[in-house]
Design an enzyme around this catalytic site. Structure first.
Site, PDB file in Angstrom:
ATOM      1  N   CYS A  22      24.901  59.692 101.487  1.00  0.00           N
ATOM      2  CA  CYS A  22      26.248  59.203 101.798  1.00  0.00           C
ATOM      3  C   CYS A  22      26.932  58.748 100.506  1.00  0.00           C
ATOM      4  O   CYS A  22      26.690  57.640 100.030  1.00  0.00           O
ATOM      5  CB  CYS A  22      26.145  58.052 102.807  1.00  0.00           C
ATOM      6  SG  CYS A  22      27.732  57.375 103.267  1.00  0.00           S
TER       7      CYS A  22
ATOM      8  N   CYS B 181      29.228  55.746 100.748  1.00  0.00           N
ATOM      9  CA  CYS B 181      28.491  54.491 100.929  1.00  0.00           C
ATOM     10  C   CYS B 181      27.850  54.039  99.617  1.00  0.00           C
ATOM     11  O   CYS B 181      27.907  52.867  99.268  1.00  0.00           O
ATOM     12  CB  CYS B 181      27.361  54.665 101.939  1.00  0.00           C
ATOM     13  SG  CYS B 181      27.805  55.540 103.418  1.00  0.00           S
ATOM     14  N   ASP B 182      27.211  54.954  98.920  1.00  0.00           N
ATOM     15  CA  ASP B 182      26.327  54.576  97.807  1.00  0.00           C
ATOM     16  C   ASP B 182      26.876  54.924  96.437  1.00  0.00           C
ATOM     17  O   ASP B 182      26.280  54.533  95.420  1.00  0.00           O
ATOM     18  CB  ASP B 182      24.958  55.273  97.972  1.00  0.00           C
ATOM     19  CG  ASP B 182      24.258  54.852  99.260  1.00  0.00           C
ATOM     20  OD1 ASP B 182      24.547  53.744  99.751  1.00  0.00           O
ATOM     21  OD2 ASP B 182      23.435  55.622  99.771  1.00  0.00           O
TER      22      ASP B 182
END
Ligand SMILES: Cc1cc2nc3c(=O)[nH]c(=O)nc-3n(C[C@H](O)[C@H](O)[C@H](O)COP(=O)(O)OP(=O)(O)OC[C@H]3O[C@@H](n4cnc5c(N)ncnc54)[C@H](O)[C@@H]3O)c2cc1C
Length: 304
Positions: free
Chosen positions: A135, A138-139
């Site tokens: 992701c 997200c990261d």
């Protein structure tokens, strides 16, 4: 067999499931959440959630999961850590069988989520969260100023590479074909990115690094040549696998295997709802999963 008939049985204790549980519990419905592993689902596997409103410093995914569980249990929702093994969804009373029992409910919420498709390489699972990510939104910020690889050639891979190009020193896309499958709208911006390189006809061979990713070994499928690309992060964007095997024979799925339900979250079966990543939708995030959970409760409540 337990003889109680629950108002709502929720299969899956991720953010979608626990939000449905919170709203249904608050509406004075009896709620059972059946979760196979641990509350939180995919969310519980990430250190930092930065894009869920209300947490200006971000929040650890597991901690947010615990808070969501507590929020639902405050209104009487019951959690049982059991794997659901079969569902009988037709009729006004549905039967849910688990690894240790059998339950009946008037409504069932399918909140089983989706799992990222893995590369299938050695050490991939151990290095998840230590350089292997599924992701980018997200990261990605953990790789600011670093070199990363994106594996894939579809819209997600292209979008991930564009997103990462703004944060990272260098982004290398590994794609097994000689053209991207991604929509044309991504091509020009990608070509214009000076720090993005695409390696065509290339397959990932091995993840390098012991306790953290240090690189990716790749192989050109035409020439057989291998090379090691130094990187701190490998973003895998080769699709997701929705967790629908349990009910694929009864609930209508779309061409990609996601539950065919619109934003009302209603499926083809009366009294059966699908929330979160398991549902057909354009954006799979915590905030969209929790929105679905609230929506399912709205329709369950109005049917009671
Ligand atoms: C590494 C990573 C980082 C992420 N970071 C972010 C982020 O920063 N921000 C953001 O918004 N989103 C993020 N996401 C995406 C987000 O986590 C998901 O969109 C969200 O968790 C989906 O929620 P869900 O409730 O639909 O499903 P899931 O979170 O997938 O939960 C489904 C649950 O169902 C359970 N289950 C499945 N089958 C059964 C069964 N047969 N019986 C019982 N239980 C079952 C699973 O164990 C799981 O707990 C991230 C995802 C990953 C993988």
């Amino acid at each position: 067999m337990e003889h109680k008939i629950w108002d709502v049985i929720i299969v899956g204790g991720g953010p979608g499931g626990y939000t449905a549980a919170l709203y249904c519990g608050r509406a004075a419905l009896s709620v059972l959440v059946l979760e196979e592993i641990a509350p939180g689902g995919q969310m519980g596997t990430t250190d930092q959630i930065d894009n869920y409103p209300g947490f200006p410093e971000g929040i650890n995914g597991f901690e947010l999961a615990m808070q969501m569980q507590r929020s639902a249990e405050r209104f009487g929702a019951v959690t049982r850590l059991e794997r659901v093994t079969s569902l009988s969804l037709e009729g006004p009373v549905k039967t849910v069988k688990t690894s240790s029992g059998e339950y009946q409910g008037k409504a069932v919420v399918l909140a089983t989520g989706a799992s990222p498709r893995e590369l299938g390489l050695a050490h991939e699972r151990e290095l998840r969260g230590h350089g292997v990510s599924y992701c980018a939104t997200c990261d990605g910020m953990f790789y600011r100023g670093k070199e990363v690889v994106v594996v894939g050639g579809g819209n997600t891979a292209a979008a991930d590479a564009l997103y990462l190009s703004k944060l990272c020193e260098k982004v290398t896309i590994i794609h097994r074909r000689d053209t991207l499958r991604a929509s044309k709208s991504y091509l020009k911006p990608l070509q214009e990115c000076k720090n993005v390189t695409i390696l065509w006809d290339t397959l990932p061979e091995a993840i390098l690094g012991e306790n953290a990713v240090t690189g990716l070994r790749v192989k050109n499928k035409n020439t057989g040549e291998t090379q090691d690309i130094p990187c701190s992060g490998i973003f895998v964007a080769i699709g997701n696998v929705p967790n629908t095997a349990l009910f694929a024979d009864s609930v209508t799925l779309d061409e990609n295997g996601y539950v065919e339900a619109d934003e009302t979250t209603r499926t083809n079966i009366p009294g059966v709802f699908a929330v979160g990543d398991v549902r057909r939708k354009p954006l799979r995030q915590v905030v969209t999963a929790v929105a679905d959970g609230a929506m399912a409760s709205h329709f369950i409540e109005s049917a009671n």
